[in-house]
Enzyme design. Structure first.
Site, PDB file in Angstrom:
ATOM      1  N   CYS A  44       0.813  -1.283   0.052  1.00  0.00           N
ATOM      2  CA  CYS A  44       0.079  -0.060  -0.020  1.00  0.00           C
ATOM      3  C   CYS A  44       0.974   1.373   0.013  1.00  0.00           C
ATOM      4  O   CYS A  44       2.074   1.340  -0.353  1.00  0.00           O
ATOM      5  CB  CYS A  44      -0.780   0.168   1.295  1.00  0.00           C
ATOM      6  SG  CYS A  44      -1.795  -1.667   1.648  1.00  0.00           S
TER       7      CYS A  44
ATOM      8  N   ARG B  47      -4.944   0.781   0.116  1.00  0.00           N
ATOM      9  CA  ARG B  47      -4.466  -0.632   0.333  1.00  0.00           C
ATOM     10  C   ARG B  47      -4.528  -1.656  -0.643  1.00  0.00           C
ATOM     11  O   ARG B  47      -5.228  -1.492  -1.630  1.00  0.00           O
ATOM     12  CB  ARG B  47      -5.509  -1.334   1.497  1.00  0.00           C
ATOM     13  CG  ARG B  47      -5.239  -2.784   2.011  1.00  0.00           C
ATOM     14  CD  ARG B  47      -6.228  -3.413   2.814  1.00  0.00           C
ATOM     15  NE  ARG B  47      -5.406  -4.482   3.632  1.00  0.00           N
ATOM     16  CZ  ARG B  47      -6.339  -5.537   3.998  1.00  0.00           C
ATOM     17  NH1 ARG B  47      -7.535  -5.310   3.902  1.00  0.00           N
ATOM     18  NH2 ARG B  47      -5.558  -6.441   4.598  1.00  0.00           N
ATOM     19  N   LEU B  48      -3.159  -2.604  -0.728  1.00  0.00           N
ATOM     20  CA  LEU B  48      -3.069  -3.453  -1.491  1.00  0.00           C
ATOM     21  C   LEU B  48      -3.232  -4.666  -0.518  1.00  0.00           C
ATOM     22  O   LEU B  48      -2.094  -5.142   0.436  1.00  0.00           O
ATOM     23  CB  LEU B  48      -1.774  -3.681  -2.425  1.00  0.00           C
ATOM     24  CG  LEU B  48      -1.392  -4.714  -3.199  1.00  0.00           C
ATOM     25  CD1 LEU B  48      -2.319  -4.619  -4.464  1.00  0.00           C
ATOM     26  CD2 LEU B  48      -0.042  -4.784  -3.563  1.00  0.00           C
TER      27      LEU B  48
ATOM     28  N   SER C  85      12.855 -10.467  -5.067  1.00  0.00           N
ATOM     29  CA  SER C  85      13.561  -9.594  -5.828  1.00  0.00           C
ATOM     30  C   SER C  85      15.023  -9.493  -5.132  1.00  0.00           C
ATOM     31  O   SER C  85      15.254  -9.500  -3.925  1.00  0.00           O
ATOM     32  CB  SER C  85      13.208  -8.315  -6.516  1.00  0.00           C
ATOM     33  OG  SER C  85      13.878  -7.816  -7.584  1.00  0.00           O
ATOM     34  N   GLY C  86      16.179  -9.572  -6.162  1.00  0.00           N
ATOM     35  CA  GLY C  86      17.414  -9.704  -5.403  1.00  0.00           C
ATOM     36  C   GLY C  86      18.137  -8.261  -5.145  1.00  0.00           C
ATOM     37  O   GLY C  86      19.408  -8.414  -4.945  1.00  0.00           O
TER      38      GLY C  86
ATOM     39  N   ASP D  40       0.031  -7.319  10.500  1.00  0.00           N
ATOM     40  CA  ASP D  40       1.301  -6.825  10.897  1.00  0.00           C
ATOM     41  C   ASP D  40       1.078  -5.415  11.543  1.00  0.00           C
ATOM     42  O   ASP D  40       1.845  -4.906  12.286  1.00  0.00           O
ATOM     43  CB  ASP D  40       2.316  -7.072  10.028  1.00  0.00           C
ATOM     44  CG  ASP D  40       2.027  -6.508   8.550  1.00  0.00           C
ATOM     45  OD1 ASP D  40       1.063  -6.177   8.315  1.00  0.00           O
ATOM     46  OD2 ASP D  40       3.222  -6.526   7.874  1.00  0.00           O
TER      47      ASP D  40
ATOM     48  N   VAL E 199      12.042  -9.915 -18.325  1.00  0.00           N
ATOM     49  CA  VAL E 199      11.929  -9.094 -19.684  1.00  0.00           C
ATOM     50  C   VAL E 199      13.133  -8.976 -20.418  1.00  0.00           C
ATOM     51  O   VAL E 199      14.402  -9.345 -19.501  1.00  0.00           O
ATOM     52  CB  VAL E 199      11.198  -7.841 -19.141  1.00  0.00           C
ATOM     53  CG1 VAL E 199       9.926  -7.872 -18.664  1.00  0.00           C
ATOM     54  CG2 VAL E 199      12.216  -6.831 -18.255  1.00  0.00           C
TER      55      VAL E 199
ATOM     56  N   ASN F 249       2.916   1.400   5.526  1.00  0.00           N
ATOM     57  CA  ASN F 249       3.384   0.898   4.233  1.00  0.00           C
ATOM     58  C   ASN F 249       4.351  -0.227   4.617  1.00  0.00           C
ATOM     59  O   ASN F 249       5.353   0.324   4.952  1.00  0.00           O
ATOM     60  CB  ASN F 249       3.615   1.972   3.315  1.00  0.00           C
ATOM     61  CG  ASN F 249       4.009   1.277   1.923  1.00  0.00           C
ATOM     62  OD1 ASN F 249       3.784   0.423   1.374  1.00  0.00           O
ATOM     63  ND2 ASN F 249       5.141   2.310   1.128  1.00  0.00           N
ATOM     64  N   GLY F 250       4.277  -1.523   4.133  1.00  0.00           N
ATOM     65  CA  GLY F 250       5.313  -2.300   3.988  1.00  0.00           C
ATOM     66  C   GLY F 250       4.753  -3.620   4.781  1.00  0.00           C
ATOM     67  O   GLY F 250       3.665  -4.052   4.910  1.00  0.00           O
TER      68      GLY F 250
END
Length: 621
Positions: free
Chosen positions: A2, A47-48, A354-355, A98, A281, A73-74
């Site tokens: 979010c 919100r996501l 992701s790295g 959380d 990609v 957010n997080g």
């Protein structure tokens, strides 16, 4: 998860203002929204839904007596452990999120809470009784956090563009940052391109009360290099720590997938995560595409891979909208590729691994080898090397082989290393290009950082600088903004509290043994993934900008922008056009310089040439 926006003041029509602010960041949270408003404060949330995806996870969230309000957010990965401790102390939870753990944690631990959290976060807690706002940003800066004081108002939120909707905010361009931008390809400090707007520094918390804003640092990296075990044992520790981190980062009520390139970082994470889907990609030009390698690796560990070839036209056509999502220009061409990568992922998932961060923590950049190489040349007395460097800079042709080597070795580390992949324009070049010139500013940014690691080896010094500049203002900026542009949450298991602690303990030889980088990490990866991938040299995210800028179609786009009103306002356009001609005539590779200026102009047009920037979803109507 979010994004949020808010302000502290006594303005009227708080609800209307806050709703407009929230609409600018709807891409960060399309699933739901919420607002809290009282006489002094307005907090809004998009919100996501990822953890506790029912409505009980909506924000803003209040404590039991309604005296404290949170927007966050997080993700907090140790929230279950903290939750149990708080319940044992008598706290009553009404959700499984959380976010509620942060609220009760603040009630119990006060301003010490941020140092207890494991995760990525930016949050604000409004204390209605004490009329105090408390906020914090995670230790690495994974999640963005901005603030500004506008008159008697404090504005804060996940993205700068939301501030434009507040009547007290005056949108002014911070031209003083343009010189540093030209050198770094991004704004390299807590200042932004918006006058008076700042980002909360990573590892910092703040309090706003009685009109005063105060900050406190709760985390600072400390590379001690004191791990006293064999390399094989160190690699085993890396494996154990990364396995646990990946498991924590997979906590979710929705599917978690992974980005996948051809390098060791994303490949190792993908293997450890045992995800069902991976996304890649690339480009039609084989030299600039990692798709084939990624597909081969995915097949080697029996995972599916969705790959997309980015066409040059769609890449260039998306630039203005991407600059809207970025808030500030980042002239790293990989940012645009990440936009399309997250767009592809968004078709099927909401969360990806992701790295990012592996290179800064484990010593992965090829440039980290340089202090250990050419030791014979470095035995030449420094004053002589200094003279050779000045001769190379001022007298040798720009593209002559060895010129850059002489220039770098004619300077001390603190003079030549500002962050990975920077120094696009030297300060001398930037001063020549800018109509108003620029004050030397690079070492003003880096000197305080070098001062804190003066007793460390050169590689550790470079790591420390990269953690504070390159990682925060390029790598993580584009990672978050491009993911959230498509409503995808990007999780970065390398940037974890326990992984950081391990990396701080690794001695130099377990990080870099020139020409090898990430020695301990590669040894850990080599046990479980194919050697071709585990040992592959750092490549970055290859983008064919150099080639495209020699295509008449894209050359003309850039030429038009270089002769625009905005360009005339800031730059010596004769100089810009010369750079462009030299590039298309293949006299010099000026692609990075051209791209850095072009991206700035695209951004400036979007944010300052119109009455106000318009969300892509609205402008498309």
């Amino acid at each position: 998860m979010c994004g949020f926006a808010g302000f502290i003041d006594h303005s009227e029509n708080k609800g209307e203002i806050l709703e407009r602010m929230m609409n600018t960041i709807i891409h960060r949270g399309p699933d739901s929204s919420g607002m809290f408003i009282d006489e002094e404060a307005a907090l809004g949330f998009r919100r996501l839904s990822i953890i506790d995806i029912s409505e009980s996870g909506d924000q803003p969230i209040l404590n039991e007596d309604g005296s404290k309000v949170l927007v966050f957010n997080g993700e907090i990965y140790n929230y279950q452990e903290l939750r149990e401790k708080l319940i044992a102390k008598g706290h009553v939870f009404k959700t499984k999120t959380d976010s509620e753990t942060i609220l009760h944690g603040y009630e119990e631990y006060g301003e010490e809470l941020p140092g207890m959290l494991r995760g990525m976060f930016a949050f604000a807690i409004w204390d209605r009784n004490e009329k105090k706002l408390f906020g914090a940003r995670d230790m690495f800066g994974i999640k963005p956090y901005y603030y500004t004081k506008a008159g008697d108002s404090l504005l804060f939120g996940s993205e700068i563009k939301s501030f434009v909707e507040h009547p007290a905010f005056e949108r002014r361009f911070n031209e003083e940052q343009l010189g540093n931008y030209l050198s770094f390809q991004f704004v390299p400090s807590e200042e932004t391109f918006f006058k008076g707007v700042f980002c909360v520094k990573p590892g910092h918390s703040f309090v706003f009360a009685n009109g005063e804003l105060t900050f406190k640092r709760y985390f600072e990296p400390n590379f001690k290099g004191d791990l006293d075990v064999s390399l094989e044992e160190a690699a085993n520790l890396v494996e154990k720590t990364m396995k646990e981190s990946v498991e924590m980062h997979k906590i979710s009520d929705v599917e978690v997938a992974s980005y996948l390139s051809s390098g060791v970082d994303s490949s190792y994470l993908t293997y450890l995560g045992q995800v069902d889907r991976t996304f890649t990609v690339g480009f039609e030009e084989q030299k600039y595409s990692e798709i084939q390698d990624a597909k081969e690796f995915a097949a080697s560990i029996n995972m599916s891979n969705d790959a997309k070839i980015i066409h040059p036209d769609e890449y260039w056509d998306a630039l203005s909208d991407i600059m809207y999502y970025m808030d500030e220009p980042v002239a790293d061409p990989a940012a645009i590729a990440l936009y399309f990568l997250s767009q592809e992922a968004a078709k099927k998932v909401k969360v990806v691994l992701s790295g990012e961060g592996s290179d800064e923590l484990f010593g992965g950049y090829n440039i980290y080898c340089e202090p250990m190489e050419h030791t014979g040349f470095n035995r030449i007395p420094f004053p002589i090397r200094r003279l050779l460097g000045k001769f190379a800079e001022n007298c040798l042709p720009r593209d002559m082989k060895g010129r850059g080597f002489l220039m770098r070795h004619g300077k001390k580390l603190e003079e030549r290393y500002f962050a990975n992949a920077t120094n696009i324009f030297t300060e001398k070049e930037a001063n020549k290009l800018l109509k108003k010139g620029c004050e030397p500013g690079i070492m003003k940014i880096t000197a305080p950082l070098y001062a804190k690691v003066g007793d460390k080896d050169p590689v550790t010094k470079m790591q420390y600088v990269d953690l504070h500049i390159w990682l925060v203002h390029d790598i993580l900026m584009k990672g978050d903004k491009m993911g959230m542009a498509n409503s995808v949450e990007v999780r970065v298991p390398f940037l974890d509290k326990k992984v950081m602690k391990l990396s701080e303990s690794l001695p130099l030889e377990y990080k870099v043994q020139a020409p090898r980088t990430k020695v301990a990490l590669r040894m850990a990866a080599d046990k479980v993934i194919r050697k071709k991938t585990a040992e592959k040299k750092k490549l970055g995210f290859p983008i064919p900008i150099r080639v495209w800028l020699r295509d008449p179609k894209y050359y003309e786009r850039v030429k038009t922008m270089f002769n625009s009103e905005a360009s005339e306002k800031f730059f010596d356009t004769d100089y810009l056009n010369r750079l462009l001609r030299e590039h298309i005539e293949q006299k010099h590779d000026n692609s990075r310089k051209i791209w850095t200026v072009y991206i700035f102009l695209i951004w400036y047009e979007r944010f300052f040439s119109e009455e106000k920037p318009v969300h892509p979803a609205m402008s498309a109507r």
